[in-house]
Design a protein around this motif. Structure first.
Motif, PDB file in Angstrom:
ATOM      1  N   TYR A 290      30.648  35.281  15.526  1.00 57.83           N
ATOM      2  CA  TYR A 290      31.047  34.873  16.868  1.00 57.83           C
ATOM      3  C   TYR A 290      32.567  34.879  16.911  1.00 57.83           C
ATOM      4  O   TYR A 290      33.213  34.152  16.153  1.00 57.83           O
ATOM      5  CB  TYR A 290      30.493  33.484  17.192  1.00 57.83           C
TER       6      TYR A 290
ATOM      7  N   PHE B 172      29.237  38.901  18.301  1.00 60.81           N
ATOM      8  CA  PHE B 172      29.157  38.411  19.673  1.00 60.81           C
ATOM      9  C   PHE B 172      30.524  37.885  20.095  1.00 60.81           C
ATOM     10  O   PHE B 172      31.122  37.073  19.397  1.00 60.81           O
ATOM     11  CB  PHE B 172      28.092  37.320  19.801  1.00 60.81           C
TER      12      PHE B 172
ATOM     13  N   SER C  75      33.050  35.949  22.790  1.00 55.67           N
ATOM     14  CA  SER C  75      32.949  34.851  23.754  1.00 55.67           C
ATOM     15  C   SER C  75      32.987  35.410  25.176  1.00 55.67           C
ATOM     16  O   SER C  75      33.730  36.334  25.479  1.00 55.67           O
ATOM     17  CB  SER C  75      34.092  33.856  23.552  1.00 55.67           C
TER      18      SER C  75
ATOM     19  N   GLN D 221      30.492  36.942  26.491  1.00 50.30           N
ATOM     20  CA  GLN D 221      29.557  38.070  26.560  1.00 50.30           C
ATOM     21  C   GLN D 221      28.269  37.626  27.235  1.00 50.30           C
ATOM     22  O   GLN D 221      27.740  36.565  26.945  1.00 50.30           O
ATOM     23  CB  GLN D 221      29.277  38.575  25.142  1.00 50.30           C
ATOM     24  N   LYS D 222      27.738  38.443  28.124  1.00 48.11           N
ATOM     25  CA  LYS D 222      26.504  38.111  28.835  1.00 48.11           C
ATOM     26  C   LYS D 222      25.339  38.973  28.377  1.00 48.11           C
ATOM     27  O   LYS D 222      24.207  38.518  28.329  1.00 48.11           O
ATOM     28  CB  LYS D 222      26.688  38.312  30.353  1.00 48.11           C
TER      29      LYS D 222
ATOM     30  N   VAL E 273      22.656  38.147  25.116  1.00 50.57           N
ATOM     31  CA  VAL E 273      22.886  36.774  24.675  1.00 50.57           C
ATOM     32  C   VAL E 273      21.832  35.875  25.305  1.00 50.57           C
ATOM     33  O   VAL E 273      21.799  35.705  26.519  1.00 50.57           O
ATOM     34  CB  VAL E 273      24.304  36.298  25.077  1.00 50.57           C
ATOM     35  N   PHE E 274      20.949  35.308  24.465  1.00 45.53           N
ATOM     36  CA  PHE E 274      19.919  34.401  24.948  1.00 45.53           C
ATOM     37  C   PHE E 274      19.412  33.577  23.781  1.00 45.53           C
ATOM     38  O   PHE E 274      19.622  33.927  22.619  1.00 45.53           O
ATOM     39  CB  PHE E 274      18.756  35.172  25.597  1.00 45.53           C
TER      40      PHE E 274
ATOM     41  N   ILE F  36      21.190  32.568  20.050  1.00 44.06           N
ATOM     42  CA  ILE F  36      22.509  33.197  20.079  1.00 44.06           C
ATOM     43  C   ILE F  36      23.378  32.552  21.155  1.00 44.06           C
ATOM     44  O   ILE F  36      24.564  32.288  20.934  1.00 44.06           O
ATOM     45  CB  ILE F  36      22.375  34.719  20.296  1.00 44.06           C
ATOM     46  N   LYS F  37      22.817  32.259  22.291  1.00 42.90           N
ATOM     47  CA  LYS F  37      23.565  31.618  23.378  1.00 42.90           C
ATOM     48  C   LYS F  37      24.035  30.230  22.955  1.00 42.90           C
ATOM     49  O   LYS F  37      25.179  29.842  23.195  1.00 42.90           O
ATOM     50  CB  LYS F  37      22.690  31.525  24.622  1.00 42.90           C
ATOM     51  N   ARG F  38      23.166  29.489  22.276  1.00 45.65           N
ATOM     52  CA  ARG F  38      23.522  28.149  21.817  1.00 45.65           C
ATOM     53  C   ARG F  38      24.607  28.216  20.737  1.00 45.65           C
ATOM     54  O   ARG F  38      25.551  27.440  20.748  1.00 45.65           O
ATOM     55  CB  ARG F  38      22.263  27.457  21.288  1.00 45.65           C
TER      56      ARG F  38
ATOM     57  N   LEU G  41      26.772  30.632  20.320  1.00 43.33           N
ATOM     58  CA  LEU G  41      28.011  31.139  20.894  1.00 43.33           C
ATOM     59  C   LEU G  41      28.825  30.006  21.519  1.00 43.33           C
ATOM     60  O   LEU G  41      30.052  30.025  21.481  1.00 43.33           O
ATOM     61  CB  LEU G  41      27.705  32.213  21.934  1.00 43.33           C
ATOM     62  N   ARG G  42      28.145  28.997  22.033  1.00 42.81           N
ATOM     63  CA  ARG G  42      28.869  27.837  22.551  1.00 42.81           C
ATOM     64  C   ARG G  42      29.512  27.041  21.425  1.00 42.81           C
ATOM     65  O   ARG G  42      30.520  26.377  21.621  1.00 42.81           O
ATOM     66  CB  ARG G  42      27.934  26.936  23.349  1.00 42.81           C
TER      67      ARG G  42
END
Length: 164
Positions: A56, A73, A75, A77-78, A81-82, A85-87, A89-90
């Protein structure tokens, strides 16, 4: 941050003792971030002995040259990302306080050593100092728990056996 870029790698999962710096390296000549990613990932995998599942990174790494670009990934990025990976990335923002602590307490903000070797030594020593501070904080908590248990054990009045 002191005229020479520094590459800092840490894990993304929460750790009970805090996040440790896994890899730190000075990058002289101010290279483009994306051109350094492959080398940093390879060196970190060699150093730790574990493959890096996902990286990340911030927006400076657009156009990177990583071996497997699907596991990097950026920052903001849409696409793709789900879920986990979304969690995760935060959680990427968790490295910013580490860099801040290394600048303030680890003297990474200003290098008083001369030359490229001095720059490299400053980055590595700041990372080592950060890891030692994390270890000492963990040992301090462990010592407090031990002392509390000892105090509770010796503070109790002794139980007398009734005479029969």
């Amino acid at each position: 941050e002191f005229g020479v870029k520094a590459s800092i790698v840490t894990n993304n999962r929460r750790a009970p003792g805090g996040l440790f710096v896994l890899h730190a390296r000075a990058l002289p000549d101010n290279p483009y971030d994306g051109h350094t990613l492959r080398d940093v990932i390879d060196r970190t995998e060699t150093l730790t002995g574990c493959p890096i599942e996902r990286a990340y990174v911030d927006k400076g790494y657009r156009g990177h040259d990583a071996q497997n670009p699907r596991r990097v990934f950026i920052s903001g990025q849409k696409r793709g990302v789900f879920g986990v990976i979304k969690r995760e990335l935060r959680r990427r923002s968790a490295i910013e306080p580490i860099i801040g602590h290394m600048k303030a307490e680890g003297h990474l903000g200003r290098c008083h050593l001369n030359g490229r070797a001095g720059d490299a030594a400053n980055v590595v020593l700041s990372a080592v100092g950060h890891n030692f501070r994390r270890i000492l904080a963990w040992l301090r908590e462990l010592l407090c728990l031990i002392l509390v248990q000892l105090w509770r054990t010796f503070a109790r009045p002794a139980q007398l056996n009734p005479a029969s």
